[in-house]
Design an enzyme around this catalytic site. Structure first.
Site, short mmCIF file in Angstrom:
data_model
loop_
_atom_site.label_atom_id
_atom_site.label_comp_id
_atom_site.label_asym_id
_atom_site.label_seq_id
_atom_site.Cartn_x
_atom_site.Cartn_y
_atom_site.Cartn_z
N GLY A 206 0.79 -1.22 0.00
CA GLY A 206 0.00 0.00 0.00
C GLY A 206 0.82 1.27 0.00
N TYR B 105 -10.60 3.93 15.91
CA TYR B 105 -9.58 4.21 14.88
C TYR B 105 -9.27 5.71 14.86
CZ TYR B 105 -7.35 4.91 10.37
OH TYR B 105 -6.48 5.28 9.37
#
Length: 306
Positions: free
Chosen positions: A26, A177
């Protein structure tokens, strides 16, 4: 000026040693690739060594003379972080760029090996510990930088850094998160403050990549809602290569002074060229940041020695 900045604007990085956590895939991979292309010595700090070596082979197919290495790092485990720091010290004597990139986004609910809620433990506390363990190398290396990744999800929340032990967490996964990423952003500002207060010329910068078309979201989850959200993010997001630009800008551009928050300049910050943002300065609360630092040292057992 950062207008229209791309990785083609990266300076020659000969002699620079860089660590990229999660550098095998990524955004981390694209960051590692660009640093290696510009002659930095790059260490991919990865949990899975096989995937790390595959990434190195891929980089070297594109740039045969790239100076790229792999070391094992599991941010889920404080002992692994300590072992990584020891291994790195045996092989390298300086650290110009530390990019705290690796992370998880809404995984199935679980705790780290040390009992922290996984997103807070991996995204924030693991990187806090890693930076602290390498701090002396960072400080003694001229023009060194620590780059911490925030997130768009953290832009509209207030800090709530009290529910970090896994069994005590009550908020939902997305909020956890966002809090973990806000903690990373606070850490970057606080670290810069502590550098400056001691006249240390190392700098600390926060950045966010916008929305990237990667597989981090809900990794390991089979819930339909998660899969649908992942698909929609992929549609509106930008490539991992483009998403790496704010990180690379923060890590390499001469205009960076320390303490900035860098992100895409496009609509809602989803994509675009890297630019300095004001949102972190607007969110930042000094006493909360100081208390977070104290808590982080207590939880990790890592005391920063400037």
């Amino acid at each position: 000026m950062s207008k229209g900045w791309t990785k083609k604007d990266i300076r020659d990085l000969t002699g620079k040693v860089a660590i990229v956590t999660g550098g095998n895939s990524g955004i981390g991979y694209e960051t590692s690739l660009a640093l290696a292309e510009n002659y930095a010595t790059v260490i991919l700090a990865v949990r899975n060594l096989n995937k790390g070596h595959e990434a190195v082979d891929k980089i070297k197919r594109e740039f045969p003379n790239a100076n790229v290495h792999v070391l094992k790092l599991d941010l889920n485990d404080l002992e692994s972080i300590k072992e990584f720091a020891e291994d790195f010290r045996k092989k390298f004597r300086s650290l110009s760029i530390l990019i705290n990139n690796a992370g998880v986004l809404m995984p199935p609910k679980k705790e780290t090996k040390d009992g922290f809620e996984s997103q807070f433990g991996i995204n924030y506390l693991g990187h806090f510990a890693l930076t602290g363990l390498l701090l002396d190398l960072i400080i003694k290396t001229p023009d060194s930088r620590v780059i911490s990744l925030g997130s768009l999800s953290a832009h509209s929340i207030k800090p709530e850094f009290k529910e970090f032990l896994g069994s005590k967490v009550k908020s939902n996964a997305m909020k956890r998160y966002a809090q973990s990423k806000l903690a990373c952003m606070y850490f970057a500002k606080e670290l810069q403050y502590r550098f400056r207060a001691r006249n240390i010329d190392s700098i600390s910068v926060a950045c966010h990549p916008g929305i990237a078309q990667t597989y981090i979201f809900g990794k390991g989850s089979r819930k339909l809602k998660t899969r649908l959200t992942r698909a929609s993010l992929k549609m509106i997001g930008q490539s991992a290569e483009a998403a790496a630009n704010p990180i690379l800008y923060a890590a390499t551009d001469y205009s960076i002074r320390g303490g900035e928050y860098i992100g895409p300049d496009g609509r809602k910050g989803i994509k675009g060229s890297p630019t300095e943002l004001e949102i972190l300065d607007q969110q930042f609360v000094e006493n909360v940041s100081s208390n977070l630092w104290i808590l982080s040292e207590k939880l990790t057992g890592i005391t920063y020695k400037f």
